[in-house]
Design an enzyme around this catalytic site. Structure first.
Site, PDB file in Angstrom:
ATOM      1  CB  VAL A 132      59.107  41.384  39.693  1.00  0.00           C
ATOM      2  CG1 VAL A 132      57.853  42.168  40.339  1.00  0.00           C
ATOM      3  CG2 VAL A 132      60.193  40.576  40.434  1.00  0.00           C
ATOM      4  CD  GLU A 133      56.764  46.062  37.181  1.00  0.00           C
ATOM      5  OE1 GLU A 133      55.688  46.000  36.942  1.00  0.00           O
ATOM      6  OE2 GLU A 133      57.661  46.744  38.186  1.00  0.00           O
TER       7      GLU A 133
END
Length: 346
Positions: A132-133
């Site tokens: 996600v990051e």
């Protein structure tokens, strides 16, 4: 690589026009720098140099390289988390990101297993957070951290104090970990490396998981994996405990009715405080087995076909300590489950 237009030299009137436009652009940028930004820099140099025994001239020279970036302010005012859940989910629950997670898991399986053994955090959650990051480290941010943090620290009143502290943490981190504070890139909020730790979190929670004597959240996947697991463990992760379970309401119970003063979370995290007996009495139903001593908070998210109800438990709340959003924690949970299913599948 240059494109064809870049390779054509500017001559004569065209060169004059280019230079004139460039000068106008630079002037416009200079004129748009808020006075608070410039004054803030000067005050910060004096204060931080004295507090930490830093060379004042060197610090001033470093901050002279920082530039006010209005794009940073624009970005922080429209975060992804402002979207409804079904749109936010679609950003991260993609086939490409799931495949990338499978590849990352397989490439680092021994490290992930060691992190789980040490910190109790399963590989699915560690991998999903990195996915996600930064898409598993393939996109580390486009903003210079020093530009982002000075812009928000000196010219973004709603959270200026927070970002000035992060700028100070960046300077100390640079000294401790031999990082070039003038060049390192990150997010619009100054988050760094594959796991996107803000500087204070880097200093507090990053670990040297490969044992080479430094904490490298760019080049060492061992340090990245260990640091994500350590962060969650330090924020209350419970080994082997559930994270969140889907829920529904008994017939005749309407969530919009307030459920007898029972608090229901939306996008903003709420610490789990309700016992299961209270939730049952309010009309919540769930299929997954939960220990009777568990505490949970009802969460209502905007699904594509109407509201989605969940019960968030302690580990779900712990994920929101990484990013204070229930949308974020749910995306991590569901992406991690999809990746794990693909890893275990045929």
């Amino acid at each position: 690589m240059l494109n064809s237009a870049d390779r054509i030299p500017a001559r004569g009137p065209r060169l004059a026009l280019v230079l004139a436009l460039s000068a106008l652009g630079q002037s416009a940028v200079a004129d748009s720098v808020p006075e608070d930004y410039l004054a803030g820099k000067r005050a910060f140099v004096a204060e931080v140099a004295e507090r930490h025994g830093l060379d004042r001239q060197a610090l001033a020279a470093l901050l002279d390289q920082a530039r006010y970036d209005p794009a940073v302010v624009a970005a922080i005012t429209r975060p992804y988390e402002g979207q409804p859940w079904h749109r936010y989910r679609a950003l991260f629950l993609t086939e490409e990101r799931i495949r990338g997670g499978v590849d990352y898991w397989k490439a680092h399986a021994p490290l992930l297993a060691r992190a789980e053994a040490v910190y109790g955090v399963p590989p699915s959650i560690i991998v999903a957070i990195i996915g996600v990051e930064t898409r598993y480290g393939t996109f580390l941010g486009r903003y210079r951290a020093i530009d982002a943090l000075t812009t928000l620290g000196f010219a973004y009143a709603p959270r200026a104090d927070f970002f000035r502290r992060e700028l100070e943490a960046l300077l100390l981190l640079a000294r401790e970990e031999s990082i070039d504070a003038s060049a390192v890139l990150g997010s619009y909020a100054g988050a760094l490396g594959k796991p996107q730790f803000i500087p204070s979190s880097y200093r507090a929670y990053a670990v040297d998981f490969d044992g080479d004597g430094r904490r490298d959240l760019w080049g060492s996947d061992a340090d990245v994996i260990g640091s994500v697991a350590n962060y969650l463990a330090r924020h209350g992760w419970r080994r082997g405990a559930p994270i969140a379970v889907p829920a529904s309401l008994a017939e005749g119970v309407a969530v919009d009715g307030g459920l007898a003063d029972l608090s229901i979370a939306g996008k903003v995290p709420v610490e789990p405080t309700h016992d299961l007996a209270t939730l049952r009495a309010a009309g919540f139903l769930w299929q997954a087995p939960l220990e009777e001593a568990a505490r949970a908070v009802p969460i209502r998210l905007e699904g594509g076909r109407g509201p989605e109800l969940w019960l968030g438990l302690d580990n779900f709340y712990t994920i929101t300590r990484y990013n204070r959003s229930n949308l974020y924690a749910m995306a991590v949970l569901q992406l991690g489950a999809a990746i794990e299913s693909a890893v275990d599948g045929p």
